[in-house]
Design an enzyme around this catalytic site. Structure first.
Site, PDB file in Angstrom:
ATOM      1  CG  ASP A 144      -2.195   0.877   0.926  1.00 27.32           C
ATOM      2  OD1 ASP A 144      -2.154   1.720   0.017  1.00 27.32           O
ATOM      3  OD2 ASP A 144      -3.204   0.730   1.655  1.00 27.32           O
TER       4      ASP A 144
HETATM    5  C1  NOJ Z   1      -4.083   3.908   0.023  1.00 21.53           C
HETATM    6  C2  NOJ Z   1      -5.261   3.021   0.274  1.00 21.53           C
HETATM    7  O1  NOJ Z   1      -5.129   2.390   1.537  1.00 21.53           O
HETATM    8  C3  NOJ Z   1      -5.466   1.950  -0.784  1.00 21.53           C
HETATM    9  O2  NOJ Z   1      -6.670   1.304  -0.556  1.00 21.53           O
HETATM   10  C4  NOJ Z   1      -5.431   2.560  -2.155  1.00 21.53           C
HETATM   11  O3  NOJ Z   1      -5.623   1.563  -3.126  1.00 21.53           O
HETATM   12  C5  NOJ Z   1      -4.105   3.260  -2.357  1.00 21.53           C
HETATM   13  N1  NOJ Z   1      -3.949   4.298  -1.363  1.00 21.53           N
HETATM   14  C6  NOJ Z   1      -3.957   3.841  -3.764  1.00 21.53           C
HETATM   15  O4  NOJ Z   1      -4.831   4.882  -3.948  1.00 21.53           O
END
Ligand code: NOJ
Length: 763
Positions: free
Chosen positions: A282
């Site tokens: 993430d």
């Molecule tokens: C952080 C988020 O936790 C995740 O769900 C998301 O896909 C990513 N950012 C990319 O935007």
């Protein structure tokens, strides 16, 4: 000219092919093709493939293209049009080995056309409707050059303080697992290598929905049995359905961050579950290993993550900075890097990009003239799904459906909010294209004059909350407050209400309140809206609450004040029309809650399938020395699976085809469901099972199957559920997955509490 590289032609017509330098091994043979490619990659090129960057609007594009052409970026996210992505793919085709880029995005509940939020989709309990939302999303995203979505998000959520509750499919393991499978299949179609399909990246692996206290990014501490029994199955279902990618969660699990968790990523995901796709971190998660306190510096963070099996690093530079040195010094074995690179290339292969890097980008002359053109939307599908996603919670004296000729007062801060209708994570959706409740009701009523609108209140007047919600999006404010004094707005609304036959009040949360980094300590409606509802109630007019929110709310008092309550969540582009369909009875509501509504924050965690205990509270008996709060009832405001219809249904007592079940065989439980009312309608028949006595405490009940069916007035149908040994299996204290002989209760009903029971023996 469109660049294409077809097998065979690639070798013989090398000069006209994007793949002039690479395919010395036939493209059909995935493993050999990738090995051959890897044999020709430098260390830096390998590390470059592990970098996944976010494209922000203010980033210098030339620099990004230079990086790509130098082989230092493997994929991007947040660039969502063909003209944006084509030059980047061109740059990749100028790189030494011409390894294609992939383009990802958070397509969570729609891309251009926004469908209801995930929690709402789950409320439909309609797998075809959910699949339709996924298919349309994939089609639209693919038409905009996207290869992969960071979805489905299948984190089980049992603490609605967590803002991302809106983004998942609710509290129940079985329901979420079914949806996980449907969503992966809908995104990927028969193969993610075909245009029109995109690869799914199931997230957030694992257990993100169980962050302590519902506070985002917090720790997760969980027993292995609960993990395996309740929280892990949805991810597993997505992987079994063929999800090509997994996104690693930001949280730690029992003290070890998911991003450095070798047990999670290697032993469970790859060895036990056989996952063969790409694992992406993430956002910035590898660097965060330092803040988790498990890595002392970036070098150690990179070491831990690559060893754990995090293949791509999302938006931090740690891999790029540290891996070359770590590999050269032997601190990280070459095989760890190669494994990661192989997965990235494998995913690109599976997305069809080696065959045609422009598969979804297409030719420039075919680019849509207007990216937001109406003709690109799928409004009919969005409306169909949105009306199936609404849940009727209360309907005293048949206040609903409304008469289109009635004089309606439409009140509320969310009644004419285009941005809120889309909900959080609304992809490339454009607020201007969404239909508000005001617009939907106006269109349905047709004749002007019978519908009068007043805002009545702001969502909240708490300036600190307004500022917090507007912080991340200064260009598109989530909350724009009406500057009038609160009393003036209230007075106007009351005046409008007094002249009406019925009041429809659209209240709830601004969409940013149910989002990432949007945890709450209470689940009440904000004070402004509570005051508004009380003032409207005081007019004595019938009061319909239309709720827009992304999590269960503790709205007991407001429910009491209202005559009817319709939960609409955030319904997407066609929300206003779909809500009008339901309010006027052009569609008979059929949704059921995929998550428990607690009476108050104090009841959290609130979920129906809790384990049995030694001193359960028995309703109607004195509560002393039983498990309860003495200051409030034990029961939730609304249970899991609950939802009304404009018609009534009866369900007969369940019948079993046998009273015993032999391992390896199955028995059938059946009920007769009858529409005893005046309208055609759909309902969801739910099958729950309780293991009466086992080697460890088992839940009071667990959903094991359901069927949604349509019945005409007076019509009845027999609904049958097959029950086999698999439905009775659970993870015991040794984490062995097996059913134990003995008695099982079978409960069937139209929600998790209102059930009739029978039982059988597993031999
Ligand atoms: C952080 C988020 O936790 C995740 O769900 C998301 O896909 C990513 N950012 C990319 O935007």
């Amino acid at each position: 000219m469109r660049k294409m590289c077809l097998l065979g032609i690639a070798i013989s017509l090398a000069s006209s092919c994007a793949w002039a330098q690479t395919p010395s091994v036939a493209l059909e043979h995935k493993a050999a093709f990738i090995t051959d490619l890897m044999n020709r990659m430098t260390l830096d090129e390998k590390v470059g493939q592990l970098r996944l960057i976010s494209i922000a609007s203010d980033m210098p594009r030339e620099l990004i293209r230079t990086e790509i052409a130098a082989g230092r970026i493997g994929g991007t996210f947040n660039s969502v049009t063909r003209p944006e992505n084509r030059p980047m793919q061109d740059a990749a085709m100028r790189s030494r080995l011409k390894i294609p880029m992939f383009f990802a995005y958070d397509v969570i509940h729609g891309h251009r056309t926004i469908f209801p939020i995930s929690l709402a989709l789950a409320s439909s309990w309609d797998m075809e409707a959910i699949a339709l939302s996924g298919r349309v999303s994939a089609k639209e995203a693919s038409a905009d050059s996207l290869d992969l979505t960071f979805a489905p998000m299948v984190d089980i959520a049992r603490d609605p303080r967590w803002g991302r509750t809106s983004e998942g499919f609710g509290e129940d393991t079985y329901l979420v697992s079914r949806i996980a499978k449907v969503m992966v299949q809908a995104y990927q179609g028969v193969s993610p290598a075909l245009p029109g399909n995109i690869m799914a990246s199931v997230k957030h692996f694992a257990l993100y929905g169980a962050v302590e206290g519902g506070r985002d990014y917090n720790i997760v501490d969980m027993s292995p049995t609960r993990m395996f029994q309740d929280y892990l199955p949805p991810y597993h279902a997505a992987i079994d359905a063929g999800a090509g990618s997994v996104m690693v969660a930001l949280n730690s699990i029992n003290g070890v961050p998911a991003t450095s968790n070798t047990w999670l990523m290697q032993d469970l995901l790859r060895k036990q579950w056989g996952f063969k796709g790409v694992a992406v971190s993430d956002h910035g998660a590898i660097l965060e290993l330092i803040k988790h306190g498990v890595a002392k510096d970036e070098r150690e963070a990179a070491t831990l993550a690559i060893k754990a099996g995090v293949d791509m690093s999302m938006n931090d530079l740690v891999y790029g900075k540290e891996l070359p040195g770590l590999i050269r010094s032997g601190k990280v074995p070459q095989s760890d890097l190669d494994n990661a690179v192989r997965e990235v290339l494998g995913a690109k292969y599976d997305m069809g990009l080696f065959k045609d890097p422009y598969l979804r980008i297409g030719n420039a002359e075919d680019d849509p003239a207007d990216i937001n053109a109406e003709s690109r939307l799928h409004r009919a599908e969005a409306r169909e799904v949105a009306r199936k996603s609404q849940v009727l919670l209360k309907n005293e004296s048949r206040t609903l459906p409304l008469n289109k000729r009635a004089n309606i007062a439409l009140i509320g801060p969310l009644a004419d909010s285009k941005i809120d209708m889309l909900g959080s994570w609304s992809g490339a959706g454009v607020p201007a294209q969404s239909v508000t409740v005001l617009e939907g009701l106006r269109a349905a009523v047709g004749k002007p004059g019978t519908l009068t609108y007043a805002r009545g209140a702001n969502v909240t007047d708490d300036q600190a909350v307004v500022d917090y919600l507007n912080y991340s999006n200064p260009n598109m404010l989530d909350l724009t407050n009406d500057p009038r004094p609160a009393q003036a707005m209230l007075d106007e609304a009351v005046k409008v209400a007094q002249q009406a036959d019925v009041i429809v009040a659209v209240v709830g949360e601004a969409r940013g309140m149910s989002h990432e980094a949007a945890s709450r300590t209470d689940l009440d409606l904000p004070a402004t809206q509570r005051a508004l509802i009380s003032a409207l109630k005081a007019t004595g007019k019938p009061l319909v609450l239309v709720l827009m929110n992304g999590r269960p709310l503790s709205i007991g008092d407001q429910v009491q004040q209202a005559d009817a309550v319709l939960e609409t969540w955030y319904s997407g582009t066609e929300g206003g029309n779909a809500i009008a369909d339901v309010l006027f009875g052009d569609y008979n509501p059929s949704g059921k809650l995929p998550i428990t509504f607690p009476r108050s924050v104090g009841q959290i965690p609130s979920y129906y399938s809790h384990l049995r205990i030694g001193r359960p509270f028995t309703p109607g008996k004195p509560g002393n020395y039983t498990s309860q709060y003495f200051d409030a009832p034990n029961t939730p405001l609304y249970p899991f699976g609950y939802g009304l219809s404009y018609t009534d249904f009866s369900v007969s007592a369940p019948q079993l085809s046998a009273n015993t079940l032999k391992p390896g065989s199955a028995l059938t439980a059946s009920v007769t469901v009858k529409n005893t009312g005046q309208r055609a309608g759909e309902t969801v028949v739910q099958l729950y099972i309780q293991d009466v006595s086992a080697s460890m405490s088992r839940p009071v009940k667990e959903l094991k199957n359901f069927q949604k069916l349509m019945l005409q007035p007076g019509e009845e149908k027999v609904v049958q559920f097959s029950i086999d040994e698999d439905a009775l299996k659970f993870y015991n204290t040794q984490l062995q997955y097996a059913a134990e002989p003995g008695e099982f209760n079978v409960q069937i009903g139209l929600d998790s509490q209102n059930v009739q029971q029978t039982s059988f023996q597993l031999l």
